[in-house]
Scaffold this motif. Structure first.
Motif, PDB file in Angstrom:
ATOM      1  N   GLU A  94       0.967  -1.147   0.040  1.00  0.00           N
ATOM      2  CA  GLU A  94       0.122   0.076  -0.155  1.00  0.00           C
ATOM      3  C   GLU A  94       0.823   1.291   0.074  1.00  0.00           C
ATOM      4  N   LEU A 135     -10.139  -0.175   5.532  1.00  0.00           N
ATOM      5  CA  LEU A 135      -9.970   0.704   4.580  1.00  0.00           C
ATOM      6  C   LEU A 135     -11.120   1.810   4.307  1.00  0.00           C
ATOM      7  N   SER A 138     -11.944   3.973   7.022  1.00  0.00           N
ATOM      8  CA  SER A 138     -11.081   5.170   7.282  1.00  0.00           C
ATOM      9  C   SER A 138     -11.612   6.464   6.677  1.00  0.00           C
ATOM     10  N   VAL A 142      -9.584   5.364  -1.876  1.00  0.00           N
ATOM     11  CA  VAL A 142      -9.039   4.243  -1.900  1.00  0.00           C
ATOM     12  C   VAL A 142      -9.167   3.520  -3.104  1.00  0.00           C
TER      13      VAL A 142
END
Length: 262
Positions: A94, A135, A138, A142
């Protein structure tokens, strides 16, 4: 912003082809899978000379993932898929590039199925589902992309009846992928080409590319915060037809970052 994913099927063996493609298309970010090279043998100098700043997670002979960014160093924020400290396979990395969290993955093939390799694939997918939810929670923009080794539907494979027992198309695999998508991800390529036959992989055998007997297994998934920014998505199909090609073709998206969250 153009973001591409490309299973290169041997970084050093396909380096000239990769450099040609980068020079022609100039993606802002290129996510690579199946580097098949030890960490120390990654051709960093050649990539930098081409105008890209790389991070990578190599492994001798197998696997391996990388993120190449044009114009600046990607900020690495994760290496290895969380959830199993015993897993030493290089399949996930990532980074943040221009405020976008880029997650590059090479999901296990899983064949032969059933068997230990298929069990590993399903366990890896469970870990991915957990991490992908984190993810999303958050709230960050993404892109989850790479070679998923998953054929999502019958529309994504030439002659689906021949793939029923393959690990890429088994009901367990597709069910796990469906659970991932139900979190709220947008399948960029299918969103832009809802009714088309469009593939990203063609086997080397039986003239699969010439017959267009392919699969769609390379995916770019967008978080809800980023989905409104999607402008275009496609496959650089002709790259598969060149000399000494990978068996995959680059797949890409274009984003208008001014439209995030709108």
């Amino acid at each position: 912003m153009r973001i591409a994913t490309f299973n290169i099927n041997g970084m050093n063996a396909r380096l000239p082809a990769l450099l040609d493609w980068l020079a022609e298309t100039r993606p802002d970010v290129a996510c690579l899978q199946e580097l098949k090279t030890p960490h120390e043998k990654f051709p960093e100098a050649a990539i930098r000379e081409a105008g890209y700043f790389p991070i990578w997670h190599g492994q001798k002979s197998w696997n391996g993932v990388a993120i190449l960014a044009r114009g600046g160093e990607p900020l690495e924020v994760g290496r290895g898929l969380p959830g199993d400290p015993e897993d030493e396979q290089s399949r996930y990395i990532e980074a943040i590039v221009d405020g976008i969290l880029i997650a590059c993955l090479y999901l296990p093939n899983g064949n032969p199925a059933p068997g230990p390799k298929f069990d590993y694939k399903l366990k890896w997918m469970e870990r991915l589902i957990v991490h992908a939810k984190q993810l999303l929670d958050s709230g960050a923009p993404v892109v989850l992309c790479g070679d998923f080794n998953v054929i999502p539907t019958e529309a994504d494979v030439y002659k689906p009846e021949r793939w029923v027992d393959d690990a890429l198309f088994r009901t367990e695999t597709r069910a796990a992928f469906d659970r991932l998508m139900e979190q709220g991800w947008t399948d960029a390529l299918r969103t832009m080409h809802p009714g088309e036959t469009i593939f990203t992989f063609w086997d080397y055998f039986r003239n699969a590319y010439g017959r267009d007997a392919g699969l769609r297994i390379d995916h770019l998934l967008l978080s809800p915060a980023l989905a409104p920014a999607l402008k275009a998505s496609n496959v650089d199909r002709d790259v598969r037809g060149r000399e000494k090609p990978s068996d995959h073709a680059p797949t890409w998206i274009e984003l208008d970052l001014g439209l995030q969250g709108k």
